[in-house]
Every structure is written in structure tokens, then in C-alpha cells.
Design an enzyme around this catalytic site. Structure first.
Site, mmCIF file in Angstrom:
data_model
loop_
_atom_site.group_PDB
_atom_site.id
_atom_site.type_symbol
_atom_site.label_atom_id
_atom_site.label_comp_id
_atom_site.label_asym_id
_atom_site.label_seq_id
_atom_site.Cartn_x
_atom_site.Cartn_y
_atom_site.Cartn_z
ATOM 1 N N ASP A 190 0.718 -1.206 -0.238
ATOM 2 C CA ASP A 190 0.146 -0.013 0.066
ATOM 3 C C ASP A 190 0.881 1.310 0.068
ATOM 4 O O ASP A 190 1.968 0.969 0.307
ATOM 5 C CB ASP A 190 -0.905 -0.037 1.180
ATOM 6 C CG ASP A 190 -0.258 -0.403 2.390
ATOM 7 O OD1 ASP A 190 0.989 -0.044 2.625
ATOM 8 O OD2 ASP A 190 -0.927 -0.978 3.434
ATOM 9 N N ASP A 248 1.339 5.019 1.735
ATOM 10 C CA ASP A 248 0.968 5.794 2.773
ATOM 11 C C ASP A 248 1.843 7.276 2.366
ATOM 12 O O ASP A 248 2.772 7.289 1.881
ATOM 13 C CB ASP A 248 1.452 5.190 4.234
ATOM 14 C CG ASP A 248 0.694 4.176 4.384
ATOM 15 O OD1 ASP A 248 -0.223 3.718 3.992
ATOM 16 O OD2 ASP A 248 1.543 3.086 5.183
ATOM 17 N N ASP A 283 8.895 3.341 13.515
ATOM 18 C CA ASP A 283 9.396 2.180 14.173
ATOM 19 C C ASP A 283 10.848 1.796 13.515
ATOM 20 O O ASP A 283 11.933 1.783 14.363
ATOM 21 C CB ASP A 283 8.495 0.942 14.060
ATOM 22 C CG ASP A 283 7.871 0.609 12.787
ATOM 23 O OD1 ASP A 283 8.338 1.264 11.580
ATOM 24 O OD2 ASP A 283 7.204 -0.519 12.526
HETATM 25 P P1 ATP Z 1 3.577 -3.136 4.884
HETATM 26 O O1 ATP Z 1 4.199 -3.745 3.715
HETATM 27 O O2 ATP Z 1 3.155 -4.280 5.759
HETATM 28 O O3 ATP Z 1 2.223 -2.323 4.515
HETATM 29 P P2 ATP Z 1 4.589 -0.862 6.269
HETATM 30 O O4 ATP Z 1 5.878 -0.405 6.627
HETATM 31 O O5 ATP Z 1 4.064 0.162 5.187
HETATM 32 O O6 ATP Z 1 4.671 -2.364 5.954
HETATM 33 P P3 ATP Z 1 2.276 -0.130 7.841
HETATM 34 O O7 ATP Z 1 1.832 -1.022 9.100
HETATM 35 O O8 ATP Z 1 1.811 -0.258 6.533
HETATM 36 O O9 ATP Z 1 3.736 -0.967 7.481
HETATM 37 O O10 ATP Z 1 2.745 1.201 8.764
HETATM 38 C C1 ATP Z 1 3.071 2.225 7.665
HETATM 39 C C2 ATP Z 1 4.160 2.985 8.380
HETATM 40 O O11 ATP Z 1 3.927 3.533 9.495
HETATM 41 C C3 ATP Z 1 5.421 2.250 8.845
HETATM 42 O O12 ATP Z 1 6.316 2.029 7.589
HETATM 43 C C4 ATP Z 1 6.194 2.776 9.835
HETATM 44 O O13 ATP Z 1 6.957 4.096 9.262
HETATM 45 C C5 ATP Z 1 4.928 3.578 10.650
HETATM 46 N N1 ATP Z 1 4.303 2.672 11.612
HETATM 47 C C6 ATP Z 1 3.504 1.700 11.660
HETATM 48 N N2 ATP Z 1 3.230 1.246 12.602
HETATM 49 C C7 ATP Z 1 4.129 1.666 13.664
HETATM 50 C C8 ATP Z 1 4.545 1.432 15.016
HETATM 51 N N3 ATP Z 1 3.837 0.561 15.780
HETATM 52 N N4 ATP Z 1 5.332 2.489 15.590
HETATM 53 C C9 ATP Z 1 5.935 3.567 14.854
HETATM 54 N N5 ATP Z 1 5.856 3.454 13.631
HETATM 55 C C10 ATP Z 1 4.827 2.734 13.132
HETATM 56 MG MG MG Z 2 1.999 -0.253 4.577
#
Ligand code: ATP
Ligand code: MG
Length: 477
Positions: A57, A59, A168
Site C-alpha cells: 500500500d 501511505d 518504528d
Molecule cells: P507493509 O508492507 O506491511 O504495509 P509498512 O511498513 O507499510 O509495511 P504499515 O503497518 O503499513 O507498515 O505502517 C506504515 C508505516 O507507519 C511504517 O512503515 C512505519 O513507518 C509506521 N508505523 C507503523 N506502525 C508503527 C508503530 N507501531 N510504531 C511506529 N511506527 C509505525
Molecule cells: Mg504499509
């Protein structure tokens, strides 16, 4: 790492191109920019594009407040109390737009502290009683944490550098700036992408205490990307793993699904076991894995996750109850057999074993009742595969839930090497009655079975394009 002085990687020196970003996300980025706001692609989207993977996705982060974002987009809804953000809706996609967060209130010790796991709800008036004047509910604090530092609410807005350092992991904190197409790195994320390292940003103990779900996320990203976990990050994960139990059981259910449906579930499972996290998420199941059955270790969970990985990589993600049935089926069957030995009927034994599992898991991982019913039906249907005479096979084939039951039957037969002839019989029978499955999930019935693990197709995550043009940003391992 200095939030005031990021490393800027100009467009010619990295691999991200707008053509790899979803057109809706590009639209949102431009609308924000034209509205006079900063607009960055953030998180996993930037990480995956730099690695030449297809992002799940996209963001976006901005300096526009959620209210300002809502004004810019008609197709927008604000969601979340713990973490308020905007969802911009398109017919097949939701783009998440978050306002830059700040860590400042937390660091200055000004965050509100509570002992309760969440803000107190106003007490409802007694049913049927006289109307009582309810005092206005106080405005909830923007930042709220528990006495020991777990964040319950995070709505303090800040600058991009502040936003980066409260994410994170370093590889998840890179920004792609739509204004000049550069990548902005406040935390050394590009270096860690090159090295293939999952490294928490800041003090590992503090950051994992703030949100213990980050410990689970570290496992997910390490398995998904094939990265190593950086030493200090790993040490803190081990030291604080029991705190994962403090996270909400609904959130841990969502995280568990992500772990198992990644396409790297088996690898994830081994890492969860190695770190002791599997025991935190599934205490009783973990104890059972540690025991032996007739002198053999319990290896079925790993095999089930290999099976699930093959399905996911072939683009055939199992539905949740099939996933759980595959993974915990043997545990439930052994539990049911135990109950049967004490006189319970086989039907009731299965029902009680499933209910028992949902109950024992509820404090940690809240598995919905509907999923439990699906697991139960799969197990209850297994005895029907034994009956190949008369009209029974055809009536079973036409039953709702046949495909789910057959997936489980095929897996257990392959995993144990038992009932091969029966499995072959059913395969032929299904082939010779193609119309029997019509009208009740044609799509599912038409899908090919997952390939044998040896002949597994690789998931098409890696794209040749950007990775080739800049091999320097790829991971080492
Ligand atoms: P995916 O490929 O699974 O979507 P993602 O890195 O995009 O992985 P998401 O859960 O969609 O993960 O979250 C988007 C972003 O928000 C992360 O990349 C991170 O920067 C931030 N984030 C998400 N959850 C947390 C958390 N618990 N603490 C700090 N930052 C977070
Ligand atoms: Mg994501």
C-alpha cells in the site's frame, strides 16, 4: 541521526519513479502539494520501491492537519482515536494520509500519564432511571501514555524530522518528496536497506516499551525482506518480549494474520519460536509444540505454514479459518481425541476443542467466533472423506464448505503421508464432477491446487526495473 540535517538523495541517485507509485497516491501527493502543503510518500511504500519490490500500500505524510486534509478531498474520512488520520477513498484503493507526528511531548515528559489501559468512558445513566445531567466529556489528551511508557494516544503534530524519528524501523522511515522527487533520510534507513538490517530507531528499550507490537513487526519485516535484525534491536526484543502480552488482543490478532499470510510464514514461525515470541502469543499451543507425540516432535505447524506460503506465493491466499485450521489442526485433533477418550462424542469433542482454543487464546490473540466456527466445520467434515460409496460423495461435494474441508484433507494427507489412495480418489471424483461445485464458489473451485513445495513459483514481488538501475540500494543478503 539528526532530525535537523537529513541526507537528501536526489532523483538521479535513487530508483523511485512516479510510474511505480499508484496513480491515486500520486494524485493525493499532488493535490496536497498544490494546496500549499508538504507531501511525502512514506513507510513501506518507499522501502519496497527502493528494494524493487511491489508495495502493498502507499501511505502519505503531510504537514496538513487531518481537518485540512478533509477540506482538500471530498472522498475523505477521518479515522482513529489513538492515531488520528485521513483515509482518501478511491473505488479500489484507500490512501492513508497522516499528519507529521512529534515525539517532543513524550521526550519532555509532558505527555499525560494514565494507569488505565485507555481513556475512561463516561458512566452511562442507569437504564430506566431518571435522566441525570452528564458532565461534558473532557477533551481527550493528544498524547497519552501509561506509567511505564506505553503510548495509548499519539496525536501531537510536528515537523517531518520529528515524524521520521518516531517511526518504528530505519528502513520504514524514508520519505519520498513529491516536490523534487528526492528521497529524504533522517535516520540512516538507506544504509540499513543496503546492509539488509532491521534496526529500531532510537533507544530500543524505550521504543519497544512505547509500543510492544513493534517487537512483532520486527519479526515480520525481517522474515518478509530476508533481513537480519540489528544486534541491539534484537537484544531488546528478547528482553521485552513478554510486554507483547500488554498489547490489545484485537491488534495482536491482526498482526498474527499478517505474520502468517506474508508468504514467508514458515520463516516467521521459526523466528517467533527462536525469540520466544510464539509462546507469548500462543502460550498453550507453544507448550504443546515443545512436547513430543509418540517420540516425534510436533512439526506440523511449520509444514502447514510452508503449505500456506506456497498458496500465497501462487496468488491463492487461504481464508482465515482455513489458515487457522491448517496451522492448529493437529493440536485441536489431539485435544479432541483426548476428550473422546473420556467419553465425549466425536462431534462434541471437536466443538469443545475449538471452543477451548479460542478461549485460551482470547487474553492474547482474539480470534473471532466466526473463524472458530469455520475451523470447527472443517474438522467436523473430515470423516465424510472416508465415505466413497453411494450418493454420499456427491452430496458432500455439493455441500457448502467442501473446498475448505478438502484443502485441510489434502494438506494432512500430504503432511502425514497417510490416506494417499483416498486423496487420489477424491481428486478424480472432483475432476469427474466439475459441475457439482458450480454456484457455490466457482472461483475457488476453479483455482488450481497449490504447487508442490519443490516446484513452488516465486512470488512476483521483485521487479527488475528500479533494482537493476540502482543495485546499490538493494540489500546484501
Ligand atoms: P507493509 O508492507 O506491511 O504495509 P509498512 O511498513 O507499510 O509495511 P504499515 O503497518 O503499513 O507498515 O505502517 C506504515 C508505516 O507507519 C511504517 O512503515 C512505519 O513507518 C509506521 N508505523 C507503523 N506502525 C508503527 C508503530 N507501531 N510504531 C511506529 N511506527 C509505525
Ligand atoms: Mg504499509
Amino acid at each position: 541521526m539528526n532530525p535537523d540535517y537529513p541526507t537528501i538523495i536526489p532523483r538521479p541517485d535513487h530508483t523511485i519513479s512516479r510510474k511505480w507509485i499508484s496513480p491515486n497516491a500520486v494524485r493525493v501527493l499532488y493535490r496536497l502539494k498544490e494546496g500549499g502543503y508538504q507531501a511525502y510518500l512514506v513507510g513501506g511504500g518507499v522501502r519496497d520501491l527502493l528494494l524493487g519490490r511491489e508495495p502493498k500500500d502507499f501511505d502519505i505524510a503531510t504537514d496538513a492537519t487531518p481537518g485540512e486534509v478533509k477540506k482538500l478531498f471530498r472522498n475523505c474520512r477521518l479515522i482513529g482515536r489513538r492515531f488520528r488520520l485521513a483515509h482518501v477513498y478511491y473505488h479500489n484503493e484507500i490512501i492513508e494520509v497522516a499528519t507529521f507526528r512529534s515525539q517532543a511531548v513524550l521526550d519532555s515528559g509532558e505527555a499525560e500519564v494514565t494507569q488505565a489501559p485507555g481513556p475512561q468512558a463516561a458512566a452511562p445513566a442507569a437504564e430506566g432511571g431518571p435522566a441525570v445531567a452528564v458532565p461534558p466529556r473532557p477533551r481527550p489528551p493528544r498524547m497519552l501514555k501509561t506509567e511505564d511508557g506505553m503510548i495509548l494516544r499519539d496525536n501531537v503534530f510536528g515537523a517531518p524530522g520529528e515524524d521520521a524519528v518516531r517511526r518504528d524501523f530505519t528502513v520504514n522511515a524514508l520519505f519520498y518528496n513529491i516536490a523534487d522527487f528526492s528521497v529524504i533520510d533522517y535516520v540512516g534507513g538507506v544504509d540499513d536497506l543496503r546492509r539488509g538490517l532491521i534496526r529500531i530507531i532510537g533507544d530500543p528499550e524505550v521504543r519497544f516499551t512505547e509500543d510492544p507490537v513493534r517487537i512483532i513487526r520486527a519479526v515480520r519485516f525481517a522474515a518478509m525482506l530476508g533481513f537480519a535484525i540489528e544486534e541491539n534491536t534484537y537484544r531488546a526484543m528478547l528482553a521485552l518480549r513478554n510486554r507483547v502480552a500488554l498489547a490489545s488482543n484485537a491488534r495482536l490478532y491482526e498482526e498474527t494474520l499478517k505474520l502468517f499470510l506474508l508468504g514467508e510464514g514458515e520463516k516467521t514461525y521459526q523466528l517467533l519460536r527462536k525469540t520466544g515470541l510464539f509462546g507469548v502469543l500462543f502460550p498453550r499451543l507453544n507448550e504443546w509444540v515443545d512436547t513430543e507425540a509418540e517420540g516425534f516432535p510436533h512439526t506440523r505447524i511449520g509444514k502447514a505454514l510452508e503449505w500456506v506460503d506456497a498458496c500465497v506465493q501462487a496468488g491463492r491466499q487461504p481464508v482465515t479459518h482455513v489458515l487457522f485450521a491448517l496451522v492448529i489442526g493437529q493440536y485441536l485433533e489431539e485435544g479432541a481425541a483426548e476428550l473422546q477418550r473420556t467419553g465425549t462424542s466425536s462431534h462434541d469433542a471437536i466443538e469443545q476443542a475449538v471452543a477451548g482454543f479460542l478461549g485460551e487464546q482470547a487474553p492474547r490473540v482474539l480470534i473471532p467466533r466466526k473463524v472458530g466456527l469455520g475451523i470447527r466445520d472443517i474438522l467436523l467434515n473430515q470423516h465424510r472423506f472416508e465415505k466413497t460409496e453411494g450418493k454420499r460423495p456427491l452430496s458432500f461435494l455439493k455441500r457448502q464448505g467442501f473446498e475448505d474441508a478438502f484443502e485441510y484433507f489434502r494438506f494432512t494427507s500430504e503432511a502425514t503421508g497417510e490416506k494417499r489412495e483416498l486423496r487420489a480418489w477424491w481428486k478424480d471424483f472432483i475432476k469427474s464432477h466439475p459441475r457439482a461445485l458450480e454456484g457455490k464458489g466457482e472461483k475457488q473451485a476453479a483455482k488450481p491446487p497449490p504447487p508442490a513445495p519443490a516446484a513452488r513459483r516465486k512470488r512476483r514481488r521483485r521487479r527488475a526495473g528500479p533494482a537493476k538501475r540502482n543495485p546499490g540500494t538493494g540489500p546484501k543478503n
